[in-house]
Design a protein around this motif. Structure first.
Motif, PDB file in Angstrom:
ATOM      1  N   GLY A   2       0.810  -1.205   0.000  1.00 48.45           N
ATOM      2  CA  GLY A   2       0.000   0.000   0.000  1.00 48.45           C
ATOM      3  C   GLY A   2       0.847   1.259   0.000  1.00 48.45           C
ATOM      4  O   GLY A   2       0.573   2.207  -0.748  1.00 48.45           O
ATOM      5  N   ALA A   3       1.904   1.292   0.833  1.00 53.70           N
ATOM      6  CA  ALA A   3       2.789   2.464   0.876  1.00 53.70           C
ATOM      7  C   ALA A   3       3.529   2.646  -0.451  1.00 53.70           C
ATOM      8  O   ALA A   3       3.700   3.771  -0.939  1.00 53.70           O
ATOM      9  CB  ALA A   3       3.785   2.316   2.020  1.00 53.70           C
ATOM     10  N   PHE A   4       3.960   1.535  -1.030  1.00 53.82           N
ATOM     11  CA  PHE A   4       4.684   1.591  -2.304  1.00 53.82           C
ATOM     12  C   PHE A   4       3.779   2.098  -3.424  1.00 53.82           C
ATOM     13  O   PHE A   4       4.166   2.980  -4.211  1.00 53.82           O
ATOM     14  CB  PHE A   4       5.215   0.195  -2.632  1.00 53.82           C
ATOM     15  N   ASP A   5       2.569   1.552  -3.508  1.00 57.41           N
ATOM     16  CA  ASP A   5       1.663   1.909  -4.607  1.00 57.41           C
ATOM     17  C   ASP A   5       1.199   3.358  -4.517  1.00 57.41           C
ATOM     18  O   ASP A   5       0.944   3.989  -5.548  1.00 57.41           O
ATOM     19  CB  ASP A   5       0.462   0.972  -4.626  1.00 57.41           C
ATOM     20  N   LYS A   6       1.086   3.911  -3.311  1.00 57.21           N
ATOM     21  CA  LYS A   6       0.750   5.329  -3.178  1.00 57.21           C
ATOM     22  C   LYS A   6       1.842   6.201  -3.754  1.00 57.21           C
ATOM     23  O   LYS A   6       1.561   7.255  -4.341  1.00 57.21           O
ATOM     24  CB  LYS A   6       0.533   5.689  -1.700  1.00 57.21           C
ATOM     25  N   ARG A   7       3.066   5.760  -3.613  1.00 60.57           N
ATOM     26  CA  ARG A   7       4.195   6.541  -4.102  1.00 60.57           C
ATOM     27  C   ARG A   7       4.481   6.267  -5.575  1.00 60.57           C
ATOM     28  O   ARG A   7       4.874   7.176  -6.313  1.00 60.57           O
ATOM     29  CB  ARG A   7       5.439   6.229  -3.253  1.00 60.57           C
ATOM     30  N   TYR A   8       4.290   5.030  -5.986  1.00 60.66           N
ATOM     31  CA  TYR A   8       4.639   4.640  -7.355  1.00 60.66           C
ATOM     32  C   TYR A   8       3.476   3.898  -8.018  1.00 60.66           C
ATOM     33  O   TYR A   8       3.570   2.695  -8.311  1.00 60.66           O
ATOM     34  CB  TYR A   8       5.891   3.756  -7.349  1.00 60.66           C
ATOM     35  N   PRO A   9       2.375   4.586  -8.285  1.00 59.34           N
ATOM     36  CA  PRO A   9       1.243   3.902  -8.938  1.00 59.34           C
ATOM     37  C   PRO A   9       1.609   3.351 -10.310  1.00 59.34           C
ATOM     38  O   PRO A   9       0.993   2.383 -10.773  1.00 59.34           O
ATOM     39  CB  PRO A   9       0.180   5.002  -9.030  1.00 59.34           C
ATOM     40  N   GLN A  10       2.620   3.936 -10.949  1.00 60.03           N
ATOM     41  CA  GLN A  10       3.040   3.462 -12.262  1.00 60.03           C
ATOM     42  C   GLN A  10       3.802   2.134 -12.185  1.00 60.03           C
ATOM     43  O   GLN A  10       4.077   1.509 -13.223  1.00 60.03           O
ATOM     44  CB  GLN A  10       3.907   4.527 -12.964  1.00 60.03           C
ATOM     45  N   LEU A  11       4.129   1.699 -10.964  1.00 61.70           N
ATOM     46  CA  LEU A  11       4.897   0.463 -10.786  1.00 61.70           C
ATOM     47  C   LEU A  11       4.126  -0.585  -9.993  1.00 61.70           C
ATOM     48  O   LEU A  11       4.719  -1.467  -9.367  1.00 61.70           O
ATOM     49  CB  LEU A  11       6.222   0.775 -10.071  1.00 61.70           C
ATOM     50  N   LYS A  12       2.795  -0.516 -10.024  1.00 61.53           N
ATOM     51  CA  LYS A  12       1.983  -1.429  -9.218  1.00 61.53           C
ATOM     52  C   LYS A  12       2.196  -2.894  -9.561  1.00 61.53           C
ATOM     53  O   LYS A  12       1.965  -3.777  -8.736  1.00 61.53           O
ATOM     54  CB  LYS A  12       0.499  -1.079  -9.367  1.00 61.53           C
ATOM     55  N   LYS A  13       2.617  -3.171 -10.769  1.00 64.02           N
ATOM     56  CA  LYS A  13       2.806  -4.565 -11.175  1.00 64.02           C
ATOM     57  C   LYS A  13       4.190  -5.103 -10.821  1.00 64.02           C
ATOM     58  O   LYS A  13       4.468  -6.292 -11.054  1.00 64.02           O
ATOM     59  CB  LYS A  13       2.559  -4.704 -12.676  1.00 64.02           C
ATOM     60  N   VAL A  14       5.054  -4.262 -10.279  1.00 65.46           N
ATOM     61  CA  VAL A  14       6.396  -4.726  -9.897  1.00 65.46           C
ATOM     62  C   VAL A  14       6.301  -5.443  -8.553  1.00 65.46           C
ATOM     63  O   VAL A  14       5.904  -4.848  -7.556  1.00 65.46           O
ATOM     64  CB  VAL A  14       7.377  -3.546  -9.791  1.00 65.46           C
ATOM     65  N   PRO A  15       6.642  -6.719  -8.495  1.00 65.63           N
ATOM     66  CA  PRO A  15       6.483  -7.467  -7.237  1.00 65.63           C
ATOM     67  C   PRO A  15       7.644  -7.219  -6.276  1.00 65.63           C
ATOM     68  O   PRO A  15       8.735  -6.813  -6.672  1.00 65.63           O
ATOM     69  CB  PRO A  15       6.485  -8.920  -7.705  1.00 65.63           C
TER      70      PRO A  15
END
Length: 449
Positions: free
Chosen positions: A339-352
């Motif tokens: 959740g913290a990562f996706d808020k910062r980098y929505p363009q990288l949501k598919k990066v595991p």
């Protein structure tokens, strides 16, 4: 106090190691094939993290005709020293910033800077490949709570005359690839590195009069008529070590040896790291390589972008009464990191995330560290309050110097900034209180997480 015989009941657990290297690299370094079942050493250092590595090295340098044993329950790099986010911070950090004492802040700065100088010398002299990068660090803020803490940080920097650069939202985004942060302060003295590679490189380049026993937990510690005896567990057998003096560099584990009982709070903090970004993902990311950001609010989120294109996110805390976390508990942590990562980098949501892990640090209620001779011929440096790379390195070196009878202005600085951690209530009250305080801190810092 060390009783005549102290059995060690809680050993470092076999929990998931950090993702800085493939777990297959975390084999033991020391060779024990040629050792007798009973071995005599002049000095024994317990704990082969940054503190213990520095202590063993300095003891060997100051006492070249003496023998030094360096012991760790796990392979070097497995424990807390290999689980941090890869910052060596030169400045007063976190709770130290609450001090209005300019002399204290300056002493901390001198100690941390010397630690960086020492580590850089070892890295260059022995060719340790650890991504050593003196690029400084960012301290970032998301909302009003964070920007308020950032202003406090600036005041502390100005009080001790340290340089800094203010960056606005656009300038921060150019570096870290997201406009999530309202601004940041860049300070130039911090070094970034891979902590597992650094610790293991330091272990492999110890002086010849140091014998490393990693993967050998101490299961008994006893005071003998002359010196001390330590029983180690090694591959299903036991080894007995007799020694004249002991340097305990065991941080949060120190109470297990009967020292600083009920004075250190073991807290675990968590990190997740992605796999390396692809070329297309790097283009979508749009930021730079090789930077680190710590939160202005201590309860916020730490970020790293490594030289090999991996992004790290660190937040979430818990009480660590048994010094580790069960793997099944990491899934909930990973989801919060997501959740913290996706808020910062929505363009990288598919990066595991490739890995998620926890690391234990020792805290004290009065935010001080212990340093000195805690009993006759037993020396201890512990409770570094979450900033153990620089503080651990310099305190290990200075502990060895003090134990060897030396004195110096640097030692005076270390004694000046150290004290005795406050007494804690016993468990289960300690665990309940710490978890309640951590939940409150997370709620207060929710906009920065």
């Amino acid at each position: 106090m060390v009783h005549k015989t102290k059995d060690i009941h809680h050993l470092p657990p076999d929990d998931t190691p950090s993702g800085w290297v493939d777990p297959s690299e975390l084999s033991t370094i020391g060779s024990r094939a040629h050792h007798d079942r009973v071995t005599l050493f002049d000095w024994t250092v317990v704990g082969a993290g940054f503190t213990g590595l520095a202590a063993a090295r300095r003891l060997a340098e100051l006492n070249p005709n003496d023998t030094v044993a360096l012991i760790d329950a796990k392979p070097v790099g497995w424990g807390a020293s290999g689980r941090n986010s890869g910052f060596i911070i030169d400045l007063p950090h976190k709770f130290d910033l609450d001090s209005d004492d300019a002399d204290r802040l300056s002493a901390i700065m001198r100690l941390n800077s010397q630690a960086i100088t020492d580590l850089e010398g070892h890295v260059k002299a022995t060719g340790i490949e650890c991504g050593w990068s003196p690029v400084g660090k960012l301290q970032g803020a998301v909302r009003e709570r964070g920007t308020g803490k950032m202003r406090t940080f600036v005041k502390a920097l100005e009080k001790i005359g340290q340089p800094y650069t203010k960056l606005d939202r656009a300038q921060v985004a150019q570096i870290i690839g997201t406009d999530y942060y309202a601004g940041a302060i860049h300070t130039p003295g911090c070094v970034l590195m891979n902590p597992v590679r650094l610790t293991r490189g330091l272990a492999r380049s110890l002086p010849k009069n140091v014998t490393l026993f990693d993967g050998c937990p101490v299961v008994r510690f006893e005071r003998e008529s002359r010196g001390f005896g330590l029983t180690l567990r090694s591959r299903g057998t036991t080894l007995e070590i007799s020694t004249s003096s002991v340097l305990m560099c065991t941080n949060a584990f120190t109470p297990e040896f009967g020292l600083l009982k009920n004075r250190i709070v073991p807290v675990i903090t968590f990190a997740s790291m992605t796999r390396p970004l692809s070329d297309s993902e790097m283009e979508a990311y749009g930021g730079q390589l090789d930077w680190g950001l710590t939160p202005a609010d201590p309860g916020g989120t730490t970020l790293r972008m490594t030289q090999d294109r991996r992004l790290l996110v660190r937040n979430q805390y818990d009480y660590a009464g048994h010094y580790g976390v069960q793997d099944r508990s990491l899934e909930g942590v990973r989801q919060k990191h997501r959740g913290a990562f996706d808020k910062r980098y929505p363009q990288l949501k598919k990066v595991p995330f490739d890995s998620t892990w926890g690391g234990v640090c020792g805290l004290s209620r009065n935010h001080v560290s212990y340093f000195g001779e805690i009993e006759s011929d037993v020396w201890n440096s512990s409770c570094h309050n979450g900033v153990g790379v620089a503080r651990g390195t310099i305190s290990g070196r200075l502990l060895a110097e003090a134990a060897s009878g030396q004195s110096s202005p640097m030692l005076q600085d270390m004694f000046a900034v150290s004290n005795t951690p406050s007494l804690n209530p016993p468990d289960p009250f300690l665990g309940l209180g710490v978890r309640a305080r951590l939940k409150l801190a997370a709620w207060e810092s929710k906009e920065e997480i």
